[in-house]
Design an enzyme around this catalytic site. Structure first.
Site, short mmCIF file in Angstrom:
data_model
loop_
_atom_site.label_atom_id
_atom_site.label_comp_id
_atom_site.label_asym_id
_atom_site.label_seq_id
_atom_site.Cartn_x
_atom_site.Cartn_y
_atom_site.Cartn_z
N CYS A 273 -23.25 -16.73 3.37
CA CYS A 273 -24.70 -16.51 3.21
C CYS A 273 -25.07 -15.87 1.87
CB CYS A 273 -25.23 -15.66 4.35
SG CYS A 273 -25.04 -16.45 5.96
N HIS B 172 -32.53 -13.19 1.74
CA HIS B 172 -31.81 -14.07 2.66
C HIS B 172 -32.51 -13.99 4.02
CE1 HIS B 172 -28.80 -16.09 4.88
NE2 HIS B 172 -28.30 -15.00 5.45
N ASN C 271 -31.55 -19.18 9.91
CA ASN C 271 -30.61 -18.78 8.86
C ASN C 271 -29.89 -20.02 8.34
OD1 ASN C 271 -28.51 -17.80 7.32
ND2 ASN C 271 -27.90 -16.19 8.77
O1 UT7 Z 1 -26.44 -14.33 7.49
C1 UT7 Z 1 -25.29 -13.68 7.91
C2 UT7 Z 1 -25.61 -12.35 8.34
N1 UT7 Z 1 -25.90 -12.31 9.76
C3 UT7 Z 1 -26.81 -11.47 10.16
O2 UT7 Z 1 -27.44 -10.84 9.37
C4 UT7 Z 1 -26.98 -11.29 11.64
C5 UT7 Z 1 -27.10 -9.82 11.94
N2 UT7 Z 1 -27.26 -9.52 13.34
C6 UT7 Z 1 -28.39 -9.84 14.01
O3 UT7 Z 1 -29.31 -10.45 13.47
C7 UT7 Z 1 -28.54 -9.36 15.44
O4 UT7 Z 1 -27.50 -8.44 15.72
C8 UT7 Z 1 -28.50 -10.50 16.50
C9 UT7 Z 1 -29.78 -11.30 16.39
C10 UT7 Z 1 -27.29 -11.39 16.26
C11 UT7 Z 1 -28.41 -9.93 17.91
O5 UT7 Z 1 -29.50 -9.05 18.15
P1 UT7 Z 1 -29.25 -7.63 18.83
O6 UT7 Z 1 -30.56 -6.99 18.98
O7 UT7 Z 1 -28.20 -6.92 17.99
O8 UT7 Z 1 -28.72 -8.03 20.25
P2 UT7 Z 1 -27.34 -7.63 20.96
O9 UT7 Z 1 -26.20 -8.33 20.32
O10 UT7 Z 1 -27.27 -6.15 21.07
O11 UT7 Z 1 -27.56 -8.22 22.40
C12 UT7 Z 1 -28.54 -7.67 23.30
C13 UT7 Z 1 -28.52 -8.44 24.60
C14 UT7 Z 1 -27.14 -8.62 25.19
O12 UT7 Z 1 -27.25 -8.53 26.60
P3 UT7 Z 1 -26.83 -7.17 27.37
O13 UT7 Z 1 -25.39 -6.95 27.03
O14 UT7 Z 1 -27.73 -6.11 26.82
O15 UT7 Z 1 -27.08 -7.53 28.80
C15 UT7 Z 1 -26.77 -10.03 24.82
O16 UT7 Z 1 -25.86 -10.62 25.73
O17 UT7 Z 1 -29.02 -9.77 24.37
C16 UT7 Z 1 -28.10 -10.74 24.91
N3 UT7 Z 1 -28.16 -11.93 24.08
C17 UT7 Z 1 -29.03 -12.94 24.34
N4 UT7 Z 1 -29.95 -13.13 25.27
C18 UT7 Z 1 -30.67 -14.27 25.23
C19 UT7 Z 1 -27.42 -12.23 23.00
N5 UT7 Z 1 -27.78 -13.43 22.51
C20 UT7 Z 1 -28.77 -13.90 23.34
C21 UT7 Z 1 -29.56 -15.07 23.33
N6 UT7 Z 1 -30.48 -15.22 24.31
N7 UT7 Z 1 -29.41 -16.04 22.41
#
Ligand code: UT7
Length: 325
Positions: A114, A249, A279
């Site tokens: 990225c 980005h 992204n």
């Molecule tokens: O370009 C490369 C660089 N990449 C990035 O910059 C990405 C950086 N990270 C992020 O943007 C975020 O961390 C994410 C968007 C990937 C995830 O968001 P988050 O607020 O950190 O969510 P999380 O991983 O803490 O997950 C929260 C909850 C979890 O459920 P529980 O364990 O709380 O029950 C996940 O299982 O959301 C759940 N979850 C989803 N639910 C519905 C994870 N993915 C999904 C989904 N739909 N697609």
């Protein structure tokens, strides 16, 4: 600095097919509300069957050349930043050179995921500064949907396909405070395992799929991107208030907003395309720049700030006074 390296045109290409969050939730355990709230993404574009990364790169390159008032004969260097090349080799850039007919140019790929566009910009700028040519095409092009695991909802909802390009040009006469003013590049391989693809020619002889510890990447993103932005701003002798447009980005709206706040910029000075494009990895910055030049927000003479982070971890930032003096 002995030369001024101008950024004289931007262009882009998006595949026709659009996949909305609702489309995705038909076959992935997710929903529109979660994706919008956690990422800001509403939809993403997807390559058609048989459409290659090089095809998108060529379309974006032609768009950038036309914006710059140039043709493919005017280009001496072609750099394609991509993580999703047509093939393991030759470089996608050599295919792009052939499709453009720019046989006078040398061409190669850069792999910084990225952060690829910032890396390609930094390398292209250095090559022009050291006299290796007069003009360079810097392209970010990705068929990222080809390396997604559609059963992993934590990654597959985040990415899309597309391409963007800019033309760099050595100015006829040096122009103070114009063109690429400062670029910083950083890597920290200790964080390799928080964002990677689980395959490759040497490790598995497969292409592999994206794997990510999202929260870990998130924390690094806000901290590392705002500190590298501060580096380029200071290096160029500017302050954040001088910036006309932050063109970041486009990974997550919360990361973009976090950096905007840390830099103390008004929100209306940030170009955001994450809702429409998701992204697109190395393509995301030139896609956003192209959108903002096309709709008249970015004008010649504006001070632009770019930043990106991706697998590696690799990250960087660049400050550019856009256009020709
Ligand atoms: O370009 C490369 C660089 N990449 C990035 O910059 C990405 C950086 N990270 C992020 O943007 C975020 O961390 C994410 C968007 C990937 C995830 O968001 P988050 O607020 O950190 O969510 P999380 O991983 O803490 O997950 C929260 C909850 C979890 O459920 P529980 O364990 O709380 O029950 C996940 O299982 O959301 C759940 N979850 C989803 N639910 C519905 C994870 N993915 C999904 C989904 N739909 N697609």
């Amino acid at each position: 600095m002995n030369n001024t390296i101008l950024m004289v045109g931007a262009g882009s290409y998006l595949p026709e097919k659009v996949l909305t969050n609702d489309d995705l939730s038909a076959f992935v355990d997710t929903d529109d509300a979660w994706i919008k709230q956690r990422t800001g993404i509403h939809q993403r574009h997807m390559v058609a069957d048989g459409e290659l990364t090089s095809d998108m790169a060529v379309a974006a390159a032609n768009d950038a050349l036309s914006a710059a008032g140039l043709t493919s004969d005017d280009i001496d260097i072609i750099i394609v930043a991509t993580t999703t090349p047509d093939d393991t080799f030759p470089s996608t850039a050599s295919t792009v050179q052939h499709k453009l007919g720019s046989y006078q140019a040398f061409a190669f790929d850069i792999q910084a995921v990225c952060a690829g566009f910032i890396y390609a910009l930094g390398v292209g700028e250095s090559l022009l500064r050291s006299g290796k040519g007069r003009r360079a095409l810097i392209i970010g092009a990705e068929s990222f949907t080809k390396i997604l695991d559609w059963s992993d909802r934590t990654t597959c909802v985040l990415f899309g396909d597309g391409a963007g390009a800019v033309v760099l040009e050595v100015a006829d006469t040096p122009a103070q405070d114009w063109g690429v003013l400062s670029t910083v590049l950083h890597t920290d391989g200790r964080y390799r395992d928080i964002l990677y693809v689980d395959g490759g020619p040497s490790s598995s002889k497969t292409v592999g799929h994206v794997r990510m510890r999202g929260q870990d990447v998130f924390k690094h993103a806000v901290e590392k991107l705002s500190s590298s932005m501060n580096e380029v701003i200071a290096d160029a002798g500017h302050t954040p208030t001088d910036i006309d447009w932050l063109i970041p980005h486009q990974a997550n709206i919360r990361i973009i907003d976090g950096i905007q706040k840390k830099l103390g910029l008004p929100p209306e000075k940030v170009v955001k395309t994450v809702a429409q494009h998701a992204n697109t990895s190395a393509a995301s910055i030139p896609l956003a720049l192209s959108a903002a030049t096309r709709d008249g927000r970015v004008k010649s003479g504006h001070l632009l700030a770019f930043e990106a982070i991706g697998g590696g971890l690799s990250w960087g930032a660049s400050l550019v006074r856009y256009g020709r003096p």
